[in-house]
Design a protein around this motif. Sequence first.
Motif, PDB file in Angstrom:
ATOM      1  N   SER A   1      15.277  15.058  13.429  1.00 40.20           N
ATOM      2  CA  SER A   1      14.347  14.850  12.320  1.00 40.20           C
ATOM      3  C   SER A   1      14.704  15.745  11.138  1.00 40.20           C
ATOM      4  O   SER A   1      14.715  15.319   9.988  1.00 40.20           O
ATOM      5  CB  SER A   1      12.914  15.125  12.778  1.00 40.20           C
ATOM      6  N   ALA A   2      15.020  16.981  11.438  1.00 42.21           N
ATOM      7  CA  ALA A   2      15.383  17.925  10.382  1.00 42.21           C
ATOM      8  C   ALA A   2      16.676  17.489   9.695  1.00 42.21           C
ATOM      9  O   ALA A   2      16.830  17.601   8.479  1.00 42.21           O
ATOM     10  CB  ALA A   2      15.542  19.325  10.973  1.00 42.21           C
TER      11      ALA A   2
ATOM     12  N   ALA B   1      14.383  20.380  26.262  1.00 46.53           N
ATOM     13  CA  ALA B   1      15.651  20.010  25.633  1.00 46.53           C
ATOM     14  C   ALA B   1      15.495  18.745  24.795  1.00 46.53           C
ATOM     15  O   ALA B   1      16.023  18.640  23.685  1.00 46.53           O
ATOM     16  CB  ALA B   1      16.725  19.820  26.710  1.00 46.53           C
ATOM     17  N   GLU B   2      14.746  17.775  25.337  1.00 47.30           N
ATOM     18  CA  GLU B   2      14.516  16.544  24.584  1.00 47.30           C
ATOM     19  C   GLU B   2      13.724  16.809  23.314  1.00 47.30           C
ATOM     20  O   GLU B   2      14.022  16.257  22.250  1.00 47.30           O
ATOM     21  CB  GLU B   2      13.772  15.540  25.460  1.00 47.30           C
ATOM     22  N   ALA B   3      12.679  17.652  23.407  1.00 46.34           N
ATOM     23  CA  ALA B   3      11.880  17.986  22.235  1.00 46.34           C
ATOM     24  C   ALA B   3      12.723  18.691  21.178  1.00 46.34           C
ATOM     25  O   ALA B   3      12.622  18.415  19.977  1.00 46.34           O
ATOM     26  CB  ALA B   3      10.699  18.854  22.655  1.00 46.34           C
ATOM     27  N   ALA B   4      13.572  19.595  21.620  1.00 49.78           N
ATOM     28  CA  ALA B   4      14.431  20.326  20.684  1.00 49.78           C
ATOM     29  C   ALA B   4      15.412  19.373  20.005  1.00 49.78           C
ATOM     30  O   ALA B   4      15.666  19.464  18.797  1.00 49.78           O
ATOM     31  CB  ALA B   4      15.178  21.423  21.424  1.00 49.78           C
ATOM     32  N   ALA B   5      15.958  18.418  20.767  1.00 53.99           N
ATOM     33  CA  ALA B   5      16.904  17.465  20.202  1.00 53.99           C
ATOM     34  C   ALA B   5      16.222  16.562  19.178  1.00 53.99           C
ATOM     35  O   ALA B   5      16.769  16.260  18.118  1.00 53.99           O
ATOM     36  CB  ALA B   5      17.522  16.633  21.326  1.00 53.99           C
TER      37      ALA B   5
END
Length: 485
Positions: free
Chosen positions: A402-403, A393-397
């Motif tokens: 960034s995007a 979840a942290e990586a996805a956030a």
Amino acid sequence: MKEFDNMKVRKMQKGLLVRTMICAVSLATVCFFEHPLEAKAAPRAQETGERITIVIDPGHGGDNEGTLEGPAKEKKMTMVTAMAMYEELRKYDNVDVYLTHTEDVSLSLADRAQYAADLNADFLFSIHYNASADHKLFGTETWISSVQPYNAYGYQFGWEQMQQMKDLGLFLRGVKTKLKDDGDDYYGIIRECTSRSIPSTIIEHCHVDESRDIPYCQTEDDWKAFGRADALSVAKYFGLSSTVLGVDYSGEANNLPDVSLQSVLPATVRDKTEPDICLLSLKNADYDTGEVTLEVTATDYDSPMMYYDYSTDGGKTYSELIPWPDLDIMAGTYPDTFTFSVTFTKGEQPVITVRTYNQADLFTESEPVTFTQAFVDQEKLAEEEAMRASLEAEAAASASASAANDTAKPGSSVITMADAAGNLPDASVEKGDINFGVFLGICVILVVLFLIVFLLYQMQQSRHRKRRRKNHSRNVSGASRNHPR
């Protein structure tokens, strides 16, 4: 798993042998327990006059306090129960009811029995509550004489008493005898009554020290409820009727289990040996969910099976006693094989054994069932899955943020606080080169500006010096003209 399969085959083979042995004695067992709980076909064996005399004996009293494990001293509990039984029976017609004592006094067993004999009592009922040494036993039972015809009388009444206790929800331990080494009845009140030709029984209502029985005996209302249930058992045994209550149990006295007055009823004889067979086998083990299914095969050739318990640490500790599935203690019937399940959730590698108990509370222990690997630790697995989900979840956030920044300012370079601290990802090397060029350009501009300022300052100072020299020259020339020659 191959090792488990081989073990399972060996256990199945042994199980088949055991079942063959059980089948070989099944007819004898059926004949031994000849009085099923449902079989109500015989009249009361005890003959009485038209009017019935009943003596109720509150157990203990005075210095003899009885068990102290319950919510109150046993002598107090028995008195409350006996008084409630007395008051209820007085509502019936053609019955005289007496108490051996109504005060908290010491009274010998012989005096109690003699009191009943002096009244020519038809029955003495001794009121008690139970407790066990290890506080594990539970259930209700009645004790009767081993001498005929009092054995038959006691069994027929005990059968009716078990009916009432079953209706209350108690586990039934049965109607039985207990003997001393010399063959006489073990319990003094029964022995003293029998010697005076008085039928008697001890009613042990429940175990006051075990969690499953404790809810039945916590308050005086509970003790009184037992007394009223005892009175109903007596009324049905003697076929009493009550004008006050509007009931007639005269037909119940002809609807009791069949008994013989010639010899002691085998179903009441106390077993002196442990169960003959006790086998534990593994049916299924799911190492992912931790669920284990086991099969128990056990039998006793002399008495019904009553409880079982199990250990998961090789016999060091055991579970609480568990009632034998589908046991009918009064019929003496029980399944010789059943299954039960245990779930392991903490990564255990258990060693499981089972103990099976007969009606005399004697047990036989099985051989252990072992496992070559540990079960999955469900708690640890859940923690790992939660951690993994959190990281994902942290990586996805982070990726989403960034995007979003790239989309907000296309083609621009944004220097964040993390960038200023040097926390740039590996993929930003090219951006780093551009930022350094910008920095270098700024430095050059600052140097040029500094030089310009410095040159302007020098030019101003030069003008100032020229002006000073010019003014000095004028002063010198004037002085020459004015000086007298």
